[in-house]
Design a protein around this motif. Structure first.
Motif, PDB file in Angstrom:
ATOM      1  N   SER A   1      17.640 -54.690   5.982  1.00 35.42           N
ATOM      2  CA  SER A   1      16.715 -54.881   7.094  1.00 35.42           C
ATOM      3  C   SER A   1      15.299 -55.197   6.616  1.00 35.42           C
ATOM      4  O   SER A   1      14.331 -54.626   7.079  1.00 35.42           O
ATOM      5  CB  SER A   1      16.715 -53.626   7.966  1.00 35.42           C
TER       6      SER A   1
ATOM      7  N   CYS B   1      10.651 -52.821   4.940  1.00 33.10           N
ATOM      8  CA  CYS B   1      11.941 -52.474   5.525  1.00 33.10           C
ATOM      9  C   CYS B   1      11.700 -52.109   6.982  1.00 33.10           C
ATOM     10  O   CYS B   1      10.887 -51.227   7.268  1.00 33.10           O
ATOM     11  CB  CYS B   1      12.556 -51.253   4.848  1.00 33.10           C
ATOM     12  N   VAL B   2      12.385 -52.778   7.874  1.00 37.62           N
ATOM     13  CA  VAL B   2      12.241 -52.462   9.295  1.00 37.62           C
ATOM     14  C   VAL B   2      13.300 -51.428   9.657  1.00 37.62           C
ATOM     15  O   VAL B   2      14.491 -51.732   9.684  1.00 37.62           O
ATOM     16  CB  VAL B   2      12.414 -53.726  10.158  1.00 37.62           C
ATOM     17  N   LEU B   3      12.857 -50.182   9.864  1.00 39.21           N
ATOM     18  CA  LEU B   3      13.788 -49.105  10.187  1.00 39.21           C
ATOM     19  C   LEU B   3      13.756 -48.848  11.690  1.00 39.21           C
ATOM     20  O   LEU B   3      13.067 -49.525  12.434  1.00 39.21           O
ATOM     21  CB  LEU B   3      13.432 -47.850   9.387  1.00 39.21           C
ATOM     22  N   ASP B   4      14.491 -47.813  12.127  1.00 38.89           N
ATOM     23  CA  ASP B   4      14.662 -47.638  13.563  1.00 38.89           C
ATOM     24  C   ASP B   4      13.367 -47.327  14.292  1.00 38.89           C
ATOM     25  O   ASP B   4      13.146 -47.800  15.395  1.00 38.89           O
ATOM     26  CB  ASP B   4      15.669 -46.517  13.803  1.00 38.89           C
ATOM     27  N   SER B   5      12.510 -46.514  13.678  1.00 41.12           N
ATOM     28  CA  SER B   5      11.334 -46.127  14.426  1.00 41.12           C
ATOM     29  C   SER B   5      10.049 -46.541  13.721  1.00 41.12           C
ATOM     30  O   SER B   5       8.999 -46.003  13.986  1.00 41.12           O
ATOM     31  CB  SER B   5      11.350 -44.611  14.647  1.00 41.12           C
ATOM     32  N   GLY B   6      10.143 -47.485  12.824  1.00 40.80           N
ATOM     33  CA  GLY B   6       8.936 -47.925  12.140  1.00 40.80           C
ATOM     34  C   GLY B   6       9.305 -48.761  10.949  1.00 40.80           C
ATOM     35  O   GLY B   6      10.419 -49.269  10.855  1.00 40.80           O
ATOM     36  N   SER B   7       8.355 -48.920  10.047  1.00 36.79           N
ATOM     37  CA  SER B   7       8.692 -49.710   8.874  1.00 36.79           C
ATOM     38  C   SER B   7       8.096 -49.075   7.624  1.00 36.79           C
ATOM     39  O   SER B   7       7.138 -48.302   7.698  1.00 36.79           O
ATOM     40  CB  SER B   7       8.181 -51.142   9.033  1.00 36.79           C
ATOM     41  N   GLU B   8       8.698 -49.389   6.484  1.00 37.73           N
ATOM     42  CA  GLU B   8       8.213 -48.903   5.196  1.00 37.73           C
ATOM     43  C   GLU B   8       7.789 -50.098   4.362  1.00 37.73           C
ATOM     44  O   GLU B   8       8.417 -51.148   4.415  1.00 37.73           O
ATOM     45  CB  GLU B   8       9.336 -48.186   4.448  1.00 37.73           C
ATOM     46  N   LYS B   9       6.752 -49.887   3.567  1.00 35.95           N
ATOM     47  CA  LYS B   9       6.377 -50.913   2.597  1.00 35.95           C
ATOM     48  C   LYS B   9       6.972 -50.504   1.248  1.00 35.95           C
ATOM     49  O   LYS B   9       6.869 -49.344   0.861  1.00 35.95           O
ATOM     50  CB  LYS B   9       4.859 -50.994   2.468  1.00 35.95           C
TER      51      LYS B   9
END
Lengths: 265, 331, 382
Positions: free
Chosen positions: A145, A162-170
């Motif tokens: 993702s 990374c686009v996760l369910d409730s936000g994103s991580e760099k």
């Protein structure tokens, strides 16, 4: 940078789906096979990286049956991939994801690579198993993702989100990596007519099944004892709400949703 | 014999996630009264989540807690789950269907040669001791049924496909474990930032939400999109959009539901001013209940919807928002 | 037996056109029609994808497609918008005289830079005094040393306001009729070349049309195509090449009409069932489907004939005439299937009728086509 993109043919969204008599597979008649939308994003990402990092090349690889697999590889070449490898799957052999991961690992041994890109899942079975299974077999980190992958040459690191369910991580990570791309975020290009014509003449490297099968080792392929497809009962069409005023329409709908459909208290 | 089940749960902002509760419910019905259900939580700040897990039908709860696990990579999570499972009597590993935890399925299955499925919406034991799984495919246009066999099965569930577990007493014991060393294939190890919430409205995200309200071209102008947002707020719903809306730039691409956007399968999907092109429908047709509001009685959306209101959305939607606020005691 | 299956390459080419039509043209078709707006951004995109200079060999920067492949593309584009399609393929018409009559030196001098970037060309044959009587044109080309001086007016010129290059037919002496006609290529920058104002049209409203006046425009002899007096033959041979794609364009409009009507007939209910279950509607749909099928096959056959090195005058005239009449008839019936809704601009079918009408008129009216067909037909009995 040597980039490998894993691609897969999937039925076009507008193809009519009909299970065969036994329900064991979908009837091929009338299905139009195309590059999965997720894979289009992966190819686009590879081409963007290639343009940004001088001296890069992109190889697309697919494991699947004739003729659709060769067709999506040509479509990937038309988009701008430099080379293509078709690992031939005998027609009728089930598309087990773990088998697929093992086959791709063998194919990847032939091609040195710094980065493996894939759609985060396929557009048909939507399993998303192959990329992470392959990463596990290769012993590399994997992220699914993903959007906006960039190479930072001075640090020799990839940076992406990374686009996760409730936000994103760099994320910052060194290669080799396996990255599953989110769909449609990068507005995948359309192959031009001259490139489509050229792709017809491109050489597709073939790995016959008879060459690959002995390499797989002892492996209990066929996780499934049976597989059936069923179509949802045809929706009969909406029950339309009769009303005199917008307020009445709202009141009736809310009553139905609470008492009949029970979607909220 | 009933299987022993390991549920790999998740905490979001310190709380047990909804899909984790659903997985615990599935685990208990698979295990029956003889099989054992183990809950596993990995991360940091898990006190509340593990305490809740202990009351949701588990026989025991394992917690692997470490500040370094706040943003663990998939390979790290897989190593921890493997340490928990290998050597133990676990025949089924259930994962929540969140983006990251679903990726675990492929890693675990590859390592164990286990039978594997993701996105399961139905799950039941078979006579031969395996599992029968149903999962929507082709954007919900068909359902695939698989029988999983072998000594170990790994299944990731589709969020919101099952009801959550209900509370049981007494609470199961919670055991804290030291994190095993998690080797990574890459040196140096990847750096993963803390999760940044992308939600500006404060509502649930599209993938998480049990209710989704989406708007389409029928809203006519970007400023009218607030009608959809107000309706969503009254329902505690996530907001989505058709491609026409995101292409026109009324809302960012992350709102898009459909073939080239997100696929959603909430309990309730409300389509406002959306005609129902196939590209949109494949992204929402697995929703349990679909409501369409559109002025064109011939719009294809009414063929996939369960309930429809044909009429002027500019009158209907505000009335609906008001009615919902009323019944939910919000005004 | 002839083989009607498409190769994988042809399917790839057709799929590209279908995708372009659906994603780039269709969303803008209704608005461009309403406003009479020439969607330059769509043409630019078509050029980028190689969908514009289909007939130009790749050595000159075009796509170098067979006529059959061109027809596959044109039908798909026209399914989304006939007007935009006419503008997209207008370069093929305008540049064909250079391919047919130009020297190798002229071709590489003009075509390579022209096709290498986004450029528009217009074919300037028709005059206010008459279109089909090409031998009777009045625009004068007066020889003056190593130059010609052009004077006169051309009308109904597709894309003229946006063109940077014109291919122009003019006569050295009207009394010589067709033997006096010369063909030239004339850059827009030439002094005395004056495009007129946009015409307001019934259909094909996304396509741009205007007059072009030549007021003592001085053109070097080196810009003449072929010899003096070759112009008429160049014009006729050009139309022999471009007539068939008009059959494909009409087929695309007709196919769109059948598609809209069939989808509507399946969902529209009267007397308790979808109107597609009423026999009156079934007969209409069956007739429409037959007409489109026949139009496509005639078009493919004409293209195949010309691709095999024959002039195909009879075949291409039949294809153009039949397909355009079919488009008119099918679009008319589609409106009837839609009933009152079909007459409303909110629905897409009335536009198809307006767009279809032009295909009976331009690139040789259907009356001229029938004269040609009769002449060719009777040769077999003479």
């Amino acid at each position: 940078m040597e980039i490998v993109v894993l691609v897969k043919p999937v039925p076009d969204a507008e193809s009519r789906l009909r299970p065969n008599a036994g329900g064991t597979e979908l009837d091929g008649e009338g299905i139009k096979w195309v590059l999965s939308g997720y894979d289009e994003s992966a190819v686009e990402q590879a081409l963007l990286l290639k343009a940004a990092v001088p001296g890069s090349s992109v190889r697309c690889i697919s494991f699947g049956p004739a003729p659709r697999t060769e067709e999506v590889l040509r479509a990937s070449v038309a988009l701008g991939c430099d080379r293509a490898t078709w690992v031939e799957r005998p027609v009728g052999m089930p598309a087990d994801p773990l088998l697929c991961a093992r086959v791709l690992r063998e194919a990847l041994r032939k091609y040195p690579h710094d980065l493996i890109l894939a759609g985060k899942q396929a557009g048909d079975d939507e399993e998303g198993i192959v990329p992470s299974a392959l990463a596990e077999l290769l012993g590399v980190e994997s992220f699914g993702s993903v959007v906006d992958l960039r190479w930072h040459a001075e640090e020799k690191r990839f940076r992406f989100q990374c686009v996760l369910d409730s936000g994103s991580e760099k994320v910052e990570a060194a290669g080799p990596l396996l990255i599953g791309l989110q769909q449609a975020w990068n507005d995948p290009r359309t192959a031009t007519l001259p490139n489509i014509l050229r792709s017809r003449k491109a050489t597709i490297d073939r790995l016959p099944w008879s060459d690959v099968a002995p390499l797989l080792g002892a492996f209990s392929a066929g996780r499934t004892t049976s597989q059936r497809f069923r179509l949802p009962p045809p929706r009969t069409g909406a029950r339309l709400i009769d009303y005199q005023s917008p307020e009445e329409a709202a009141e009736k709908l809310v009553k139905i949703l609470r008492e009949e459909a029970k979607v909220f208290p | 014999m009933r299987p022993s089940v390991l549920v790999v749960g998740e905490a979001v902002h310190g709380q047990l996630s909804g899909p984790s509760r659903e997985a615990l419910n599935v685990a208990r019905s698979l295990a029956g009264s003889e099989g054992r259900v183990t809950g596993l939580l990995i991360g940091h700040g898990l006190a509340a989540a593990s305490a809740e897990m202990a009351t949701l039908g588990t026989d025991r709860v394992r917690v692997v807690e470490d500040a370094a696990l706040t943003s663990a990579t998939c390979s790290t999570l897989a190593a921890i789950v493997r340490a928990e499972v290998e050597g133990a009597q676990v025949s089924v590993v259930l994962l929540t269907g969140s983006v990251r935890y679903r990726e675990l399925a492929g890693r675990l299955a590859a390592r164990w040669d286990a039978s594997v499925a993701t996105g399961a919406t139905e799950l039941s034991p078979t006579e031969g001791g395996g599992l029968r799984v149903a999962r929507p495919v082709f954007g919900g246009r068909a359902t695939e049924e698989l029988d999983l066999g072998g000594p170990r099965c790994v299944v990731a569930l589709r969020p919101h496909a099952f009801p959550p577990a209900s509370t049981t007493a007494p609470a199961a014991p919670v055991e804290r474990r030291a994190s095993p060393p998690f080797p990574t294939g890459n040196a140096p190890a990847p750096k993963v930032s803390a999760l940044e919430s992308t939600e500006v409205t404060g509502g649930p995200s599209l993938g998480d939400a049990t209710i989704v309200v989406s708007g389409g071209r029928g809203l006519r102008a970007p400023e009218n999109f607030r009608l959809v947002e107000e309706l969503a707020a009254s329902l505690g719903a996530a907001v989505g959009a058709s491609r026409a809306v995101t292409d026109a730039g009324w809302r960012p691409g992350s709102y898009q539901v459909g073939q080239t956007g997100r696929s959603v399968a909430p309990q309730l999907y409300v389509a406002v001013g959306i005609s129902g092109a196939i590209q949109h429908v494949v992204g929402m047709v697995s929703s349990r209940v679909i409501v369409a509001i559109n002025s064109d009685a011939q719009a294809p959306i009414f063929r996939v919807a369960d309930y429809g209101i044909v009429g002027d959305l500019f009158a209907i939607v505000p009335a609906l928002t008001k009615e919902i606020r009323k019944v939910r005691g919000l005004s | 037996m002839p083989d009607f299956s498409l190769t994988a390459e042809q399917e790839g080419v057709r799929d590209l056109a279908r995708k372009f039509a659906k994603t780039e043209m269709l969303p803008k078709a209704a608005e461009a029609d309403r406003l009479g707006r020439f969607p330059e951004e769509v043409l630019r995109k078509a050029w980028e994808l190689g969908l514009m200079n289909l007939n130009i060999p790749s050595e000159y920067g075009g796509s170098g497609l067979s006529l059959l492949d061109q027809c596959l593309i044109v039908e798909e584009l026209a399914h989304a918008c006939g007007g935009m399609t006419t503008s997209i393929i207008a370069n093929c018409l305008a540049l064909e005289p250079i391919l047919l009559g130009g020297s190798p030196e002229q071709k590489s001098r003009v075509l390579s830079p022209f096709c290498g970037s986004y450029n528009i060309a217009s074919f300037c044959l028709t005059e206010p005094s008459g279109g089909s009587d090409a031998g009777g044109l009045l625009t004068r080309a007066r020889r003056d040393g190593d130059h010609y001086v052009l004077d006169g007016e051309k009308c109904f010129i597709t894309n003229a306001p946006h063109a940077s290059l014109y291919t122009v037919f003019a006569t050295t002496d009207p009394a010589l009729r067709h033997r006096g006609i010369c063909a030239f290529y004339v850059p827009r920058s030439t002094e005395g070349v004056v495009p007129g104002k946009e015409e307001e049209k019934m259909g094909h409203r996304a396509s741009s049309t205007s007059t072009v006046r030549f007021e003592h425009a001085t053109v070097p002899v080196s810009q003449r195509l072929g010899a003096e007096g070759d112009g008429f033959s160049i014009a006729m041979r050009t139309l022999d090449q471009t007539r068939t794609p008009i059959g494909a364009l009409a087929t695309g409009i007709a196919q769109a009409a059948v598609d809209y009507a069939s989808e509507y007939a399946l969902k529209r209910r009267t007397f308790g069932k979808p109107i597609a279950e009423h026999q009156a509607i079934q007969i209409k749909l069956a007739n429409m489907a037959q007409a489109v099928h026949a139009a496509r096959l005639l078009t493919w056959q004409a293209a195949w004939t010309i691709d095999h090195g024959k002039t195909g005058t009879l075949e291409s005239s039949i294809a153009k005439c039949f397909a355009s009449d079919a488009a008119m008839q099918v679009a008319d019936e589609a409106i009837q299937v839609f009933g009152g809704y079909g007459y409303m601009k909110e629905y897409p079918v009335e536009k198809l009728l307006r767009d279809a009408k032009l295909t009976q008129i331009y690139e040789g009216s259907n009356e001229i086509q029938r004269i040609v067909i009769a002449r060719e037909h009777l040769k077999a009995y003479a």
